[in-house]
Design a protein around this motif. Sequence first.
Motif, PDB file in Angstrom:
ATOM      1  N   VAL A 189       0.866  -1.181   0.000  1.00  0.00           N
ATOM      2  CA  VAL A 189       0.000   0.000   0.000  1.00  0.00           C
ATOM      3  C   VAL A 189       0.900   1.227   0.000  1.00  0.00           C
ATOM      4  O   VAL A 189       1.565   1.521   0.992  1.00  0.00           O
ATOM      5  N   LEU A 190       0.944   1.919  -1.125  1.00  0.00           N
ATOM      6  CA  LEU A 190       1.784   3.097  -1.257  1.00  0.00           C
ATOM      7  C   LEU A 190       0.967   4.344  -0.944  1.00  0.00           C
ATOM      8  O   LEU A 190      -0.009   4.649  -1.630  1.00  0.00           O
ATOM      9  N   THR A 191       1.351   5.060   0.109  1.00  0.00           N
ATOM     10  CA  THR A 191       0.676   6.300   0.473  1.00  0.00           C
ATOM     11  C   THR A 191       1.146   7.418  -0.454  1.00  0.00           C
ATOM     12  O   THR A 191       2.342   7.702  -0.520  1.00  0.00           O
ATOM     13  N   VAL A 192       0.198   8.041  -1.158  1.00  0.00           N
ATOM     14  CA  VAL A 192       0.566   9.014  -2.187  1.00  0.00           C
ATOM     15  C   VAL A 192       0.084  10.428  -1.886  1.00  0.00           C
ATOM     16  O   VAL A 192       0.282  11.335  -2.704  1.00  0.00           O
ATOM     17  N   ASP A 193      -0.540  10.640  -0.724  1.00  0.00           N
ATOM     18  CA  ASP A 193      -1.031  11.983  -0.392  1.00  0.00           C
ATOM     19  C   ASP A 193      -0.126  12.700   0.599  1.00  0.00           C
ATOM     20  O   ASP A 193      -0.531  13.696   1.194  1.00  0.00           O
ATOM     21  N   ALA A 194       1.103  12.218   0.757  1.00  0.00           N
ATOM     22  CA  ALA A 194       1.989  12.809   1.755  1.00  0.00           C
ATOM     23  C   ALA A 194       3.401  12.999   1.210  1.00  0.00           C
ATOM     24  O   ALA A 194       4.365  12.392   1.693  1.00  0.00           O
ATOM     25  N   PRO A 195       3.566  13.878   0.190  1.00  0.00           N
ATOM     26  CA  PRO A 195       4.930  14.186  -0.227  1.00  0.00           C
ATOM     27  C   PRO A 195       5.725  14.835   0.904  1.00  0.00           C
ATOM     28  O   PRO A 195       6.947  14.823   0.904  1.00  0.00           O
ATOM     29  N   ARG A 196       4.981  15.403   1.852  1.00  0.00           N
ATOM     30  CA  ARG A 196       5.540  15.872   3.117  1.00  0.00           C
ATOM     31  C   ARG A 196       4.433  15.771   4.153  1.00  0.00           C
ATOM     32  O   ARG A 196       3.244  15.729   3.807  1.00  0.00           O
ATOM     33  N   VAL A 197       4.803  15.715   5.405  1.00  0.00           N
ATOM     34  CA  VAL A 197       3.813  15.736   6.474  1.00  0.00           C
ATOM     35  C   VAL A 197       3.326  17.164   6.660  1.00  0.00           C
ATOM     36  O   VAL A 197       4.126  18.103   6.766  1.00  0.00           O
ATOM     37  N   ALA A 198       2.000  17.334   6.680  1.00  0.00           N
ATOM     38  CA  ALA A 198       1.415  18.667   6.781  1.00  0.00           C
ATOM     39  C   ALA A 198       1.641  19.275   8.165  1.00  0.00           C
ATOM     40  O   ALA A 198       1.965  18.584   9.129  1.00  0.00           O
ATOM     41  N   ARG A 199       1.440  20.576   8.239  1.00  0.00           N
ATOM     42  CA  ARG A 199       1.567  21.321   9.480  1.00  0.00           C
ATOM     43  C   ARG A 199       0.430  20.915  10.425  1.00  0.00           C
ATOM     44  O   ARG A 199      -0.755  21.104  10.121  1.00  0.00           O
ATOM     45  N   ARG A 200       0.789  20.375  11.569  1.00  0.00           N
ATOM     46  CA  ARG A 200      -0.189  19.906  12.549  1.00  0.00           C
ATOM     47  C   ARG A 200       0.015  20.681  13.852  1.00  0.00           C
ATOM     48  O   ARG A 200       0.979  20.437  14.589  1.00  0.00           O
ATOM     49  N   PRO A 201      -0.876  21.632  14.131  1.00  0.00           N
ATOM     50  CA  PRO A 201      -0.659  22.565  15.243  1.00  0.00           C
ATOM     51  C   PRO A 201      -0.445  21.901  16.598  1.00  0.00           C
ATOM     52  O   PRO A 201       0.363  22.378  17.396  1.00  0.00           O
ATOM     53  N   ARG A 202      -1.144  20.821  16.868  1.00  0.00           N
ATOM     54  CA  ARG A 202      -0.967  20.192  18.181  1.00  0.00           C
ATOM     55  C   ARG A 202       0.469  19.701  18.361  1.00  0.00           C
ATOM     56  O   ARG A 202       1.067  19.856  19.433  1.00  0.00           O
ATOM     57  N   ASP A 203       1.021  19.092  17.301  1.00  0.00           N
ATOM     58  CA  ASP A 203       2.402  18.606  17.388  1.00  0.00           C
ATOM     59  C   ASP A 203       3.381  19.763  17.524  1.00  0.00           C
ATOM     60  O   ASP A 203       4.402  19.647  18.224  1.00  0.00           O
ATOM     61  N   LEU A 204       3.096  20.880  16.863  1.00  0.00           N
ATOM     62  CA  LEU A 204       3.965  22.052  16.978  1.00  0.00           C
ATOM     63  C   LEU A 204       3.941  22.605  18.405  1.00  0.00           C
ATOM     64  O   LEU A 204       4.988  22.916  18.982  1.00  0.00           O
ATOM     65  N   ARG A 205       2.760  22.716  18.965  1.00  0.00           N
ATOM     66  CA  ARG A 205       2.652  23.239  20.332  1.00  0.00           C
ATOM     67  C   ARG A 205       3.372  22.335  21.333  1.00  0.00           C
ATOM     68  O   ARG A 205       3.975  22.808  22.301  1.00  0.00           O
ATOM     69  N   ASN A 206       3.289  21.035  21.104  1.00  0.00           N
ATOM     70  CA  ASN A 206       3.908  20.080  22.029  1.00  0.00           C
ATOM     71  C   ASN A 206       5.380  19.832  21.724  1.00  0.00           C
ATOM     72  O   ASN A 206       6.052  19.133  22.498  1.00  0.00           O
ATOM     73  N   GLY A 207       5.893  20.387  20.612  1.00  0.00           N
ATOM     74  CA  GLY A 207       7.249  20.057  20.194  1.00  0.00           C
ATOM     75  C   GLY A 207       7.419  18.554  20.078  1.00  0.00           C
ATOM     76  O   GLY A 207       8.412  17.983  20.524  1.00  0.00           O
ATOM     77  N   PHE A 208       6.426  17.901  19.441  1.00  0.00           N
ATOM     78  CA  PHE A 208       6.348  16.441  19.492  1.00  0.00           C
ATOM     79  C   PHE A 208       7.511  15.762  18.788  1.00  0.00           C
ATOM     80  O   PHE A 208       7.907  16.129  17.681  1.00  0.00           O
ATOM     81  N   THR A 236      12.153  19.605  19.413  1.00  0.00           N
ATOM     82  CA  THR A 236      12.499  21.026  19.414  1.00  0.00           C
ATOM     83  C   THR A 236      11.239  21.826  19.709  1.00  0.00           C
ATOM     84  O   THR A 236      10.224  21.621  19.046  1.00  0.00           O
ATOM     85  N   PRO A 237      11.268  22.723  20.687  1.00  0.00           N
ATOM     86  CA  PRO A 237      10.066  23.506  21.001  1.00  0.00           C
ATOM     87  C   PRO A 237       9.526  24.222  19.772  1.00  0.00           C
ATOM     88  O   PRO A 237      10.283  24.831  19.003  1.00  0.00           O
ATOM     89  N   GLY A 238       8.218  24.105  19.570  1.00  0.00           N
ATOM     90  CA  GLY A 238       7.577  24.776  18.450  1.00  0.00           C
ATOM     91  C   GLY A 238       7.722  24.082  17.120  1.00  0.00           C
ATOM     92  O   GLY A 238       7.290  24.608  16.095  1.00  0.00           O
ATOM     93  N   GLN A 239       8.313  22.872  17.110  1.00  0.00           N
ATOM     94  CA  GLN A 239       8.471  22.131  15.870  1.00  0.00           C
ATOM     95  C   GLN A 239       7.969  20.700  16.044  1.00  0.00           C
ATOM     96  O   GLN A 239       7.886  20.185  17.153  1.00  0.00           O
ATOM     97  N   SER A 240       7.642  20.081  14.927  1.00  0.00           N
ATOM     98  CA  SER A 240       7.272  18.669  14.915  1.00  0.00           C
ATOM     99  C   SER A 240       8.426  17.866  14.339  1.00  0.00           C
ATOM    100  O   SER A 240       8.829  18.075  13.191  1.00  0.00           O
ATOM    101  N   ALA A 241       8.951  16.947  15.141  1.00  0.00           N
ATOM    102  CA  ALA A 241      10.048  16.108  14.662  1.00  0.00           C
ATOM    103  C   ALA A 241       9.578  15.207  13.528  1.00  0.00           C
ATOM    104  O   ALA A 241      10.351  14.890  12.611  1.00  0.00           O
TER     105      ALA A 241
END
Length: 359
Positions: free
Chosen positions: A153-172, A195-200
């Motif tokens: 199953v090839l995922t084709v809708d994610a050339p990059r992971v989109a901006r997800r605010p919850r992960d950014l707030r948590n520095g996930f 990293t604070p303010g970023q999603s790893a």
Amino acid sequence: MALLTLHEYETAARKRLPKPVWDFLSGGSGTESMLSAGRAALDRIRLRPRCLVDVSDCDPGTSVLGANLAAPLGIAPMAYHRLAHPEGELATARAAGEAGVVFTVSMFASHTLEDIAAAATGPLWLQLYWLKRRELLIDLVRRAEAAGYGALVLTVDAPRVARRPRDLRNGFSVPEGVHAVNVDPSVMSASHVGTPGQSAVARHSREQFDAAITWADLAWLRERTSLPLVLKGLLTGEDAELALKHEVDGIIVSNHGGRQLDFAQPAAEALGEIAEVVSGRCPVILDGAIRHGADIAKALCLGADSVSVGRPVLWGLAHSGSVGAAGVLRLLTEEFEEVMALMGAPRVPLFGPAGITRK
């Protein structure tokens, strides 16, 4: 007390999981509009039951890509099941086998493909993202073939992971002790650096996912495996036509759980368009917002061959491991079988356009 609805599993899981993990699993991209849009699209559909039909023997069984299923249901690919339970994908595989449904294993699984296969008693598929290092992609394909996986199953809708605010707030970042053990650690290292303010996770995708691939690249993968190839993430009839032109073996209509393109067409709305284009030439699977057995019936009426369920399986895992995940799948199957009886449709092929209307 037994849990009787998926909402009850969701509530129980939220109490058990750390907030950053819960946000990672349940959050969406951008304004998070797609978290409610998918559900709203299914809620707009109403069922049209037929009466005085012999429903004394309802059979929800079906088959997809050669896999015999107890119901038109499967587990969507999701990374890092150990975030929800220490046994992770091993528990999920056991639950899928007990329920008689297909389990699509993420390439970012937290147990090896081989160990998952050893724990499984039902069909397995392997999900892939297209990495810049193609040799790693083919290594996963070879291992999946050797371990008995039935499709890619090839995922084709994610050339990059989109901006997800919850992960950014948590520095996930992916916690220590949970790793994508099937992929070279050097490729996964960025996903563990918080990293604070970023999603790893987003940073990792930009480093490692190949955003330059096109339809022409599918031939390269097809030449290197005999496994059926399914594309996940299509939302338009135009792309469904291209998928058929490039001889894919299946299509998963999906919004990526509301975690990629914000304000996109919900998968349930796109399904009819895609099913009409495909017209039976390959299986079509609806992925997203499935929360009741009636949703399975709606998807079949819209033209799907089966559905995939994601987050609810993780809720079950978080609640009680394999037992909880199996409980989620059993609940959906039992609800669907009841809908079959009340709809006057005792067999899966009896669901069609005449079975639904819209508000």
